[in-house]
Design an enzyme around this catalytic site. Structure first.
Site, mmCIF file in Angstrom:
data_model
loop_
_atom_site.group_PDB
_atom_site.id
_atom_site.type_symbol
_atom_site.label_atom_id
_atom_site.label_comp_id
_atom_site.label_asym_id
_atom_site.label_seq_id
_atom_site.Cartn_x
_atom_site.Cartn_y
_atom_site.Cartn_z
ATOM 1 N N LYS A 106 33.036 42.361 34.007
ATOM 2 C CA LYS A 106 34.283 42.476 33.245
ATOM 3 C C LYS A 106 35.127 43.677 33.695
ATOM 4 C CE LYS A 106 37.406 42.284 30.220
ATOM 5 N NZ LYS A 106 38.313 41.201 29.916
ATOM 6 N N PHE A 127 49.151 38.737 41.740
ATOM 7 C CA PHE A 127 48.948 40.152 41.379
ATOM 8 C C PHE A 127 49.431 41.113 42.453
ATOM 9 C CE2 PHE A 127 47.049 41.085 37.213
ATOM 10 C CZ PHE A 127 47.203 39.809 36.692
ATOM 11 N N GLY A 170 50.528 47.336 32.158
ATOM 12 C CA GLY A 170 50.326 47.960 30.857
ATOM 13 C C GLY A 170 49.441 47.032 30.040
ATOM 14 N N CYS A 181 44.510 46.271 27.906
ATOM 15 C CA CYS A 181 43.271 46.137 28.677
ATOM 16 C C CYS A 181 43.254 46.949 29.971
ATOM 17 C CB CYS A 181 43.014 44.668 28.982
ATOM 18 S SG CYS A 181 42.930 43.682 27.482
HETATM 19 C C1 UGA Z 1 44.036 41.322 31.736
HETATM 20 C C2 UGA Z 1 43.265 40.475 32.761
HETATM 21 O O1 UGA Z 1 44.187 39.803 33.624
HETATM 22 C C3 UGA Z 1 42.385 39.433 32.047
HETATM 23 O O2 UGA Z 1 41.629 38.706 32.993
HETATM 24 C C4 UGA Z 1 41.454 40.175 31.072
HETATM 25 O O3 UGA Z 1 40.634 39.267 30.359
HETATM 26 C C5 UGA Z 1 42.306 40.971 30.086
HETATM 27 O O4 UGA Z 1 43.119 41.901 30.807
HETATM 28 C C6 UGA Z 1 41.366 41.668 29.161
HETATM 29 O O5 UGA Z 1 40.624 42.536 29.609
HETATM 30 O O6 UGA Z 1 41.288 41.290 27.990
HETATM 31 P P1 UGA Z 1 46.250 40.916 30.301
HETATM 32 O O7 UGA Z 1 46.113 42.321 29.833
HETATM 33 O O8 UGA Z 1 46.545 39.839 29.314
HETATM 34 O O9 UGA Z 1 44.929 40.445 31.057
HETATM 35 O O10 UGA Z 1 47.444 40.907 31.348
HETATM 36 P P2 UGA Z 1 47.646 40.644 32.905
HETATM 37 O O11 UGA Z 1 48.190 39.300 33.105
HETATM 38 O O12 UGA Z 1 46.452 41.031 33.685
HETATM 39 O O13 UGA Z 1 48.819 41.688 33.202
HETATM 40 C C7 UGA Z 1 48.590 43.087 33.012
HETATM 41 C C8 UGA Z 1 49.796 43.893 33.413
HETATM 42 O O14 UGA Z 1 49.963 43.860 34.819
HETATM 43 C C9 UGA Z 1 51.119 43.430 32.808
HETATM 44 O O15 UGA Z 1 51.833 44.565 32.344
HETATM 45 C C10 UGA Z 1 51.831 42.775 33.966
HETATM 46 O O16 UGA Z 1 53.226 42.850 33.848
HETATM 47 C C11 UGA Z 1 51.328 43.611 35.133
HETATM 48 N N1 UGA Z 1 51.389 42.932 36.439
HETATM 49 C C12 UGA Z 1 50.699 41.785 36.650
HETATM 50 C C13 UGA Z 1 52.128 43.486 37.475
HETATM 51 O O17 UGA Z 1 52.768 44.548 37.310
HETATM 52 N N2 UGA Z 1 52.179 42.845 38.679
HETATM 53 C C14 UGA Z 1 51.505 41.696 38.906
HETATM 54 O O18 UGA Z 1 51.586 41.183 40.041
HETATM 55 C C15 UGA Z 1 50.753 41.153 37.871
#
Ligand code: UGA
Length: 436
Positions: free
Chosen positions: A206, A251, A259, A262
């Site tokens: 995780k 990603f 942010g 998580c």
């Molecule tokens: C993240 C993980 O992706 C999940 O697999 C995990 O289960 C979850 O945390 C958790 O630990 O519960 P989440 O926090 O919902 O999920 O969001 P993400 O989709 O991972 O995005 C996180 C951040 O990264 C966002 O602020 C998003 O805008 C940013 N991001 C994402 C970028 O700046 N660039 C990207 O290319 C992708």
């Protein structure tokens, strides 16, 4: 099967409703009376596409209930624990208060043969420390991490890309893994990888997954910094390296960074745990990942200031987005709001709009102005700053229409999601993050 879910926050509420939707009889338990009341009425306590539907359906079917009374978990074959593990107030480590409280409350109600499935994101070693407590009751502890993404939580829970179970060695562990296979029968039947391993590996799967994702984002944001110094374009660079299947394009979205509840806290907790283990050096790069991430927020503010001629004092700035990402009303550690707050701190007249997160934003940052209607927020703006890539902004906002509302012609694309050519053609000065 009869299941209980302890903790009905983001993870727990979705898990409870999703398990009911695949046919289980589920009792969700939380200490927060208001949350339990809302859930019992079938109201989703946060914005999550699809949750409302499965909640309503589950309650109507009689298979899904919520309660504040922990004794109602008695008789469940599996007890999922999905309480929060926030960052400690005084450091980087995870605060396990809620995990310990949940296990304390649960223990007296366990029966021999029950399975307790930990789902919270915890520092490696936590399951091993909790296992004897569970074993005293004749129940077995497994660690079954959750990989759901906000905005896709229902789909990710019902149809995950992998399932992981950390179990103790021996027959009890094997039996517990079998029970979890039954719980997740639709996924198992369709061939979703089901990885059975030890506690430490399950916990590490995780945190290392989140650390990898955070590193990938900070990697591309570091490239954005280099692109800014050299006149290169980070979006084209990401497209080009992303074609390499070993790297992959997902990603690699450069912008104002990650942010949410998580990624930021998980990499910090991982660093803290590694330090405790005497292995701080092994993940020292995560400090850099964090630092790059925070720098990009500051850089977005700098770009706005530069574009407005060196000062934002008194300028009206329309900030498009407050949530940490689209399809969510979550503002925890939101880079979008951080940028808005920094601009306000520099004296700008900031108006924030967002399709889902305004109520949450207003509670935490009452000093900012909020406007639910996108077009009203844009009206009279000297600069437009896109910080959350909602479709309402990236697809549905016509630059010609935006130009008819705003006063100035500066657009700062904090998520590199707009079409620069279209905005330039409509008379805008377009500024991206690491883009020419
Ligand atoms: C993240 C993980 O992706 C999940 O697999 C995990 O289960 C979850 O945390 C958790 O630990 O519960 P989440 O926090 O919902 O999920 O969001 P993400 O989709 O991972 O995005 C996180 C951040 O990264 C966002 O602020 C998003 O805008 C940013 N991001 C994402 C970028 O700046 N660039 C990207 O290319 C992708």
């Amino acid at each position: 099967m009869k299941l209980s879910v302890i903790g009905c926050g983001y993870l727990g509420a979705v898990h409870a409703a999703a398990m009911a939707s695949i046919g289980h009889e589920v009792i969700g338990v939380d200490v927060d009376e208001r949350k339990v009341e809302a859930l019992s009425r079938g109201e989703a306590p946060f914005f999550e596409p699809g949750l409302q539907e499965i909640l309503t359906e589950g309650i109507a079917s009689g298979r899904l209930r919520f309660s504040t009374d922990i004794s109602e978990v008695r008789g469940s074959a599996v007890h999922f624990v999905g309480v929060g593990t926030p960052q400690k107030r005084d450091g980087y480590a995870a605060d396990l208060t809620f995990v310990h409280a949940a296990f304390d409350a649960l223990a007296p109600h366990l029966s021999a043969g029950d399975v307790v499935a930990g789902k919270s994101t915890v520092p490696v070693g936590t399951a091993a420390s909790l296992a004897p407590r569970v074993a005293e009751t004749g129940a077995v502890l497994v660690w079954n991490p959750e990989f759901l993404r906000e905005g896709w939580a229902v789909q990710d829970t019902i149809d995950p890309d992998r399932l992981v179970a950390g179990v103790p060695a021996g027959e009890a562990g094997e039996r517990a893994a079998e029970i979890l296979r039954e719980v997740y029968h639709p996924s198992v039947a369709k061939g979703t990888p089901f990885i059975v391993t030890d506690y430490a590996t399950a916990e590490l799967v995780k945190v290392s997954a989140n650390a990898f994702l955070a590193t990938k984002i900070s990697f591309i944001n570091a490239m954005a910094e280099i692109a800014e110094a050299t006149g290169a374009d980070v979006t084209t660079l990401a497209d080009a390296i992303g074609h390499d299947a070993r790297i992959g394009r997902r990603f690699l979205g450069a912008g104002i960074g990650f942010g949410g509840g998580c990624l930021p806290k998980d990499i910090r907790a991982f660093s803290a745990r590694a330090e405790e283990l005497g292995k701080g050096e092994s993940v020292a790069f995560l400090r850099e990942v964090d630092a790059i991430n925070l720098r990009r927020r500051a850089r977005a503010v700098e770009i706005v200031v530069e574009a407005l001629g060196g000062a934002v004092n008194g300028a009206r700035i329309a900030v498009l987005g407050a949530a940490f990402k689209p399809h969510s009303d979550d503002i925890r550690d939101s880079p979008a709001l951080d940028v808005a707050v920094q601009l306000k701190g520099l004296g700008a007249d900031v108006v924030v709009t967002d399709p889902a997160a305004l109520a949450n934003a207003e509670r935490v940052h009452p000093q900012l102005s909020y406007e639910a209607d996108r077009d009203t927020a844009l009206t009279g703006a000297d600069a437009v700053v896109l910080v959350t890539e909602w479709d309402e902004y990236r697809r549905q906002l016509d630059p010609i229409h935006a130009a008819s509302l705003a006063k100035g012609r500066i657009v700062v694309d904090g998520r590199n999601c707009l079409d620069p050519a279209a905005w330039k053609a409509a008379g805008w000065e377009y500024r991206g993050m690491g883009r020419r």
